[in-house]
Write a protein that holds these residues in place. Structure first.
Motif, PDB file in Angstrom:
ATOM      1  N   GLN A 115       0.849  -1.188   0.000  1.00 17.16           N
ATOM      2  CA  GLN A 115       0.000   0.000   0.000  1.00 17.16           C
ATOM      3  C   GLN A 115       0.884   1.236   0.000  1.00 17.16           C
ATOM      4  OE1 GLN A 115      -3.313  -0.465  -0.223  1.00 17.16           O
ATOM      5  NE2 GLN A 115      -3.726   1.702  -0.382  1.00 17.16           N
ATOM      6  N   THR A 116       1.500   1.477  -1.128  1.00 14.26           N
ATOM      7  CA  THR A 116       2.390   2.638  -1.254  1.00 14.26           C
ATOM      8  C   THR A 116       2.196   3.274  -2.628  1.00 14.26           C
ATOM      9  OG1 THR A 116       4.689   3.363  -1.160  1.00 14.26           O
ATOM     10  CG2 THR A 116       4.326   1.197  -2.100  1.00 14.26           C
ATOM     11  N   SER A 117       2.250   4.596  -2.663  1.00 14.63           N
ATOM     12  CA  SER A 117       2.175   5.252  -3.964  1.00 14.63           C
ATOM     13  C   SER A 117       3.576   5.392  -4.554  1.00 14.63           C
ATOM     14  CB  SER A 117       1.550   6.642  -3.814  1.00 14.63           C
ATOM     15  OG  SER A 117       2.296   7.398  -2.885  1.00 14.63           O
ATOM     16  N   ASN A 118       4.595   5.336  -3.680  1.00 14.20           N
ATOM     17  CA  ASN A 118       5.916   5.788  -4.043  1.00 14.20           C
ATOM     18  C   ASN A 118       6.974   4.741  -3.745  1.00 14.20           C
ATOM     19  OD1 ASN A 118       6.962   8.037  -5.122  1.00 14.20           O
ATOM     20  ND2 ASN A 118       6.876   9.306  -3.286  1.00 14.20           N
ATOM     21  N   PHE A 119       8.093   4.773  -4.458  1.00 14.42           N
ATOM     22  CA  PHE A 119       9.227   3.872  -4.190  1.00 14.42           C
ATOM     23  C   PHE A 119      10.499   4.721  -4.131  1.00 14.42           C
ATOM     24  CE2 PHE A 119       5.825   1.534  -6.098  1.00 14.42           C
ATOM     25  CZ  PHE A 119       5.784   0.348  -5.401  1.00 14.42           C
ATOM     26  N   VAL A 120      11.446   4.273  -3.300  1.00 15.06           N
ATOM     27  CA  VAL A 120      12.654   5.056  -3.041  1.00 15.06           C
ATOM     28  C   VAL A 120      13.814   4.542  -3.899  1.00 15.06           C
ATOM     29  CG1 VAL A 120      14.318   5.615  -1.204  1.00 15.06           C
ATOM     30  CG2 VAL A 120      11.885   5.481  -0.681  1.00 15.06           C
ATOM     31  N   PHE A 121      14.699   5.438  -4.313  1.00 14.86           N
ATOM     32  CA  PHE A 121      15.865   5.057  -5.130  1.00 14.86           C
ATOM     33  C   PHE A 121      17.141   5.202  -4.302  1.00 14.86           C
ATOM     34  CE2 PHE A 121      12.570   7.181  -7.585  1.00 14.86           C
ATOM     35  CZ  PHE A 121      12.135   6.106  -8.333  1.00 14.86           C
ATOM     36  N   ASP A 180      20.450   4.073  -9.889  1.00 11.77           N
ATOM     37  CA  ASP A 180      19.288   3.225  -9.587  1.00 11.77           C
ATOM     38  C   ASP A 180      18.024   3.848 -10.184  1.00 11.77           C
ATOM     39  OD1 ASP A 180      17.931   1.077  -8.308  1.00 11.77           O
ATOM     40  OD2 ASP A 180      17.366   2.413  -6.654  1.00 11.77           O
ATOM     41  N   PHE A 181      17.873   5.143  -9.989  1.00 11.61           N
ATOM     42  CA  PHE A 181      16.713   5.854 -10.543  1.00 11.61           C
ATOM     43  C   PHE A 181      16.671   5.705 -12.060  1.00 11.61           C
ATOM     44  CE2 PHE A 181      15.000   9.652 -12.615  1.00 11.61           C
ATOM     45  CZ  PHE A 181      13.750   9.767 -12.028  1.00 11.61           C
ATOM     46  N   LYS A 182      17.836   5.968 -12.683  1.00 13.13           N
ATOM     47  CA  LYS A 182      17.897   5.926 -14.154  1.00 13.13           C
ATOM     48  C   LYS A 182      17.510   4.551 -14.672  1.00 13.13           C
ATOM     49  CE  LYS A 182      21.371   9.456 -15.113  1.00 13.13           C
ATOM     50  NZ  LYS A 182      22.717   9.685 -15.567  1.00 13.13           N
ATOM     51  N   ARG A 183      18.046   3.519 -14.014  1.00 15.65           N
ATOM     52  CA  ARG A 183      17.775   2.140 -14.448  1.00 15.65           C
ATOM     53  C   ARG A 183      16.279   1.827 -14.342  1.00 15.65           C
ATOM     54  NH1 ARG A 183      17.249  -2.523 -11.945  1.00 15.65           N
ATOM     55  NH2 ARG A 183      17.748  -1.706  -9.883  1.00 15.65           N
ATOM     56  N   LYS A 184      15.679   2.221 -13.253  1.00 11.74           N
ATOM     57  CA  LYS A 184      14.262   1.886 -13.029  1.00 11.74           C
ATOM     58  C   LYS A 184      13.329   2.697 -13.932  1.00 11.74           C
ATOM     59  CE  LYS A 184      14.843  -0.101  -8.505  1.00 11.74           C
ATOM     60  NZ  LYS A 184      15.031   0.186  -7.085  1.00 11.74           N
ATOM     61  N   VAL A 185      13.617   3.968 -14.080  1.00  7.29           N
ATOM     62  CA  VAL A 185      12.751   4.798 -14.920  1.00  7.29           C
ATOM     63  C   VAL A 185      12.850   4.364 -16.393  1.00  7.29           C
ATOM     64  CG1 VAL A 185      12.431   7.158 -15.801  1.00  7.29           C
ATOM     65  CG2 VAL A 185      12.612   6.746 -13.351  1.00  7.29           C
ATOM     66  N   VAL A 212       8.538   2.389  -9.596  1.00 11.23           N
ATOM     67  CA  VAL A 212       8.878   3.807  -9.516  1.00 11.23           C
ATOM     68  C   VAL A 212       7.756   4.556  -8.815  1.00 11.23           C
ATOM     69  CG1 VAL A 212       9.298   5.892 -10.889  1.00 11.23           C
ATOM     70  CG2 VAL A 212      10.277   3.691 -11.623  1.00 11.23           C
ATOM     71  N   TYR A 213       6.518   4.248  -9.282  1.00  8.91           N
ATOM     72  CA  TYR A 213       5.340   5.005  -8.828  1.00  8.91           C
ATOM     73  C   TYR A 213       4.134   4.112  -9.118  1.00  8.91           C
ATOM     74  CZ  TYR A 213       2.408   9.230  -8.275  1.00  8.91           C
ATOM     75  OH  TYR A 213       1.504  10.163  -7.852  1.00  8.91           O
TER      76      TYR A 213
END
Ligand SMILES: Cc1ncc(COP(=O)(O)O)c(C=O)c1O
Length: 386
Positions: A26-32, A37-42, A50-51
């Protein structure tokens, strides 16, 4: 194997403390952890977290199961069946395109086609279920999509999915079908050549009348295309909580569907002997039986019939006496339902439907067949004795 999909696929318990039931993330958001890490996931938001408007671990389990059941490579889950239908249709059409739509789709799908898509410059023509060859004549150079609903959920007309898919492929037209009536257990349109399969998962897939949901199934490239544009822009995603409820509902889909199917067959056998029944609408009877059986392995609990009367009073009497069936829209839950078409007649400012006022749509839920037959007998006797 259906059991393997429903009970195991997509569930890695080592990721959640060996809990039997996957948790509700139950989360809207995920942490990088880092910029990398952000670049890879997005870069691959469809398969990473990601969201939650895009992807969520609870929803992902459901995506894998639904895709596998429909024999498709991937799936998207939406917050309603109309979310799935709108997203799928909008993804394949642009201004100036022509859409060929089955004559009597679900009412709000029809509103989408007739009132919204046309507003954005999409041309629409309707075709009858039993005219596959005529459909060929209706194809234009700008025809981009054929939209199907087989069987449709009120008058149960069946379209020849193999033939229509073959014609569409000759002309590079995308085919989309609403497969809510059959579920992937009774009809797998992908195996018949259809490109995109949508459902109101509010119906059988969830099956408990407590969640609104929809699904879109297709090849990986098609799903990725829809995901990165229409799904992320329009935002029709399902909540993780509802996805979890849907996972729970899915565990019993084969049992529920079999129960509704068997009970409906017993009830239809009884209705065929009842003089007050004028006509039954069911895919496995009459003119459509051969075609329906060539592409479906069962019908489930939804059918319609006409009461043999010219009196609206009789229809009211029958409706009131059939009191073990809830009068409600929708279907596919645990509870039996009735939908009297008379309710759509004589409403101020609205034209009467083209469907006879004597028609009742019936959904057979999980109750015992004899219990429901007894209620039908009471209702028919009430009409006879009034
Ligand atoms: C055949 C069919 N397709 C689609 C829908 C729309 O689904 P939802 O109500 O989940 O948006 C319905 C709803 O009744 C339906 O009966």
């Amino acid at each position: 194997m259906i059991d393997d999909i429903i009970f195991h696929l997509g569930e890695d318990r080592s990721e959640y403390h060996d809990a039997v039931v996957p948790p509700i993330y139950q989360t809207s958001n995920f942490v990088f952890n880092s910029i990398d890490d952000f670049k890879r996931k997005v870069a691959d938001e469809l398969d990473n977290f990601v969201y939650t408007r895009g992807n969520n671990p609870t929803v992902k389990i459901l995506r894998q199961k639904i895709a596998a059941l429909e024999k498709c490579e991937d799936a998207l889950i939406t917050g309603s069946g109309m979310g799935a239908i709108s997203t799928a249709l909008i993804s394949q059409l642009r201004a100036g395109d022509h859409l060929l739509c089955i004559k009597k789709p679900y009412s709000w799908a029809n509103r989408l086609v007739k009132d919204l898509l046309t507003k954005f410059g999409i041309e629409v023509s309707y075709f009858e279920s039993d005219t596959t060859e005529a459909l060929r004549q209706m194809i234009k150079t700008n025809t981009k999509v054929i939209y199907l609903e087989s069987p449709n959920s009120l008058t149960l007309e069946v379209q020849d999915l193999r033939a229509i898919a073959a014609i569409a492929k000759e002309h590079s037209i995308v085919t989309i079908i609403d497969n809510s009536y059959s579920t992937p257990l009774y009809q797998r349109p992908k195996e018949l050549g259809i490109d995109i399969i949508v459902h109101s998962a509010t119906k059988y897939l969830n099956g408990h009348s407590d969640v609104m949901a929809g699904v879109i199934c297709a090849d990986k490239t098609m799903i990725a295309k829809i995901f990165h544009t229409e799904y992320m822009i329009l935002g029709p995603s399902i909540s993780p909580h509802d996805a979890s409820l849907m996972l729970r509902g899915l565990r019993t889909l084969p049992l529920r569907l079999q129960r509704s199917d068997e009970t409906a067959l017993k009830i239809l056998e009884y209705l065929r002997t009842e003089p007050l029944v004028r006509k039954i609408y069911y895919p496995f009877t009459d003119a459509t039986a051969e075609l329906a059986k060539s592409q479906m392995s069962g019908c489930g609990g939804l059918f319609s019939f006409e009461l043999h009367t010219e009196s609206k009073e009789d229809v009211n009497t029958f409706n009131d006496a059939l009191d073990k069936f809830f009068f409600a829209v929708s279907w596919g839950g645990y509870e039996s339902l009735k939908l009297p078409i008379l309710a759509f007649y004589d409403n101020p400012g609205r034209p009467n439907p083209s469907i006879p006022f004597q028609l009742f749509r019936i959904y057979i839920g999980l109750e015992d067949a004899d219990y429901l037959i007894a209620n039908f007998k009471k209702a028919f006797d009430r009409v006879r004795n009034d």
